[in-house]
Design an enzyme around this catalytic site. Structure first.
Site, mmCIF file in Angstrom:
data_model
loop_
_atom_site.group_PDB
_atom_site.id
_atom_site.type_symbol
_atom_site.label_atom_id
_atom_site.label_comp_id
_atom_site.label_asym_id
_atom_site.label_seq_id
_atom_site.Cartn_x
_atom_site.Cartn_y
_atom_site.Cartn_z
ATOM 1 N N GLU A 45 39.013 -2.484 28.718
ATOM 2 C CA GLU A 45 40.076 -2.042 29.615
ATOM 3 C C GLU A 45 40.981 -1.013 28.939
ATOM 4 O OE1 GLU A 45 40.579 -2.481 32.776
ATOM 5 O OE2 GLU A 45 38.820 -3.752 33.002
ATOM 6 N N CYS A 176 35.522 5.269 48.091
ATOM 7 C CA CYS A 176 36.865 5.444 48.650
ATOM 8 C C CYS A 176 37.741 6.154 47.622
ATOM 9 C CB CYS A 176 37.443 4.087 49.027
ATOM 10 S SG CYS A 176 38.861 4.180 50.144
ATOM 11 N N CYS A 182 33.387 9.339 53.242
ATOM 12 C CA CYS A 182 33.415 8.529 54.458
ATOM 13 C C CYS A 182 32.061 8.450 55.156
ATOM 14 C CB CYS A 182 34.466 9.081 55.417
ATOM 15 S SG CYS A 182 36.156 9.018 54.766
ATOM 16 N N CYS A 185 30.198 5.600 53.599
ATOM 17 C CA CYS A 185 30.946 4.367 53.415
ATOM 18 C C CYS A 185 30.422 3.272 54.335
ATOM 19 C CB CYS A 185 32.429 4.613 53.704
ATOM 20 S SG CYS A 185 33.435 3.112 53.634
ATOM 21 N N CYS A 191 38.362 2.112 59.891
ATOM 22 C CA CYS A 191 39.196 2.606 58.797
ATOM 23 C C CYS A 191 39.954 3.839 59.248
ATOM 24 C CB CYS A 191 38.328 2.937 57.579
ATOM 25 S SG CYS A 191 39.261 3.602 56.195
#
Length: 264
Positions: A45, A176, A182, A185, A191
């Protein structure tokens, strides 16, 4: 269009389940994903912050081969740690990892990881989700974007926390995204973003454009730090004083008798 409700979606919700199914088929095989070791996930991380995933993955494998436990990292010198970190940027992240490792080696793991240098709310949540599989959703910019656009009521990940955390984050990185894909997606129906032109639809906050690197203070800091690491020490009279003083203030260099060295 999506409508916010008081109750968050669950992992059994058809739209959330579709994101998880997408991830099952498209998730990247990152080297730390099989691990549930707190130290290993913590390193991943910290490396992934402000660094491309591809570069972080290669660096993580080298790092873990050299320092496989928090105790081995604690025993390393800061000079070795900073040398290994080169190419990842923002060496204060490496400094904080090293400082934290030495605290843990002496005192043990704290109950609250945010007590460690450099561990904020996001890293704490990521470790809890990806190492301990707690029902906590790490909220980075990618996950926040998915929630803002498609699941404004939130997502309760308790039914499958590790998988949901991985899926929502990577979905925000690759589908996204700031410029959303899109047309590919799996949850574009319902959405708000899918109904608008991809170039203009982005209800989630955008990150500020990064300042020019060439000639910047950041570049000058990196250049001097690399030089000290390579040469062992540099006289202050032969260095950029502003940069030297800043690196010393950050604990990345030690200034004594007019000479710059990396602290022990």
């Amino acid at each position: 269009m999506s409508t916010a409700t008081n109750a968050p979606r669950t992992v059994d919700d058809p739209a959330v389940a579709a994101v998880l199914d997408w991830w099952d088929g498209h998730g990247r095989p990152l080297p730390w994903r099989p691990s549930r070791d707190v130290y290993a996930i913590w390193v991943s991380e910290v490396m992934s912050a402000q660094t491309s995933v591809t570069r972080a993955a290669a660096a993580w494998e080298r790092w873990m081969a050299r320092w496989p436990t928090v105790q081995t990292l604690a025993a390393a010198s800061l000079a070795d740690v900073l040398t290994e970190w080169q190419g990842l940027g923002y060496p204060r992240r490496a400094r904080d990892l090293h400082r934290s490792a030495r605290i843990i080696a002496t005192e043990g793991w704290p109950g609250d990881l945010t007590e460690l240098p450099g561990v904020g709310a996001y890293v704490d949540a990521a470790i809890r989700c990806f190492a301990r599989e707690d029902p906590v959703l790490p909220l980075d910019v990618n996950t926040r974007r998915v929630l803002a656009r498609r699941f404004p009521e939130g997502v309760d990940t308790s039914g499958d926390p590790w998988r949901a955390g991985q899926a929502l984050m990577e979905f925000g990185q690759r589908v996204c995204a700031a410029r959303p894909a899109c047309t590919t997606c799996p949850v574009s129906d319902g959405c708000d973003t899918g109904a608008a032109p991809a170039a203009t639809a982005d209800p989630a906050p955008r990150a500020h454009r990064q300042a020019r690197y060439e000639g910047s203070l950041r570049q000058r800091r990196g250049s001097l730090l690399r030089r000290v690491l390579a040469e062992g020490e540099v006289t202050l009279s032969d260095a950029d004083r502003e940069v030297a003083e800043g690196l010393a203030e950050d604990g990345l260099l030690h200034l004594c008798d007019g000479r710059l060295r990396v602290p022990d």
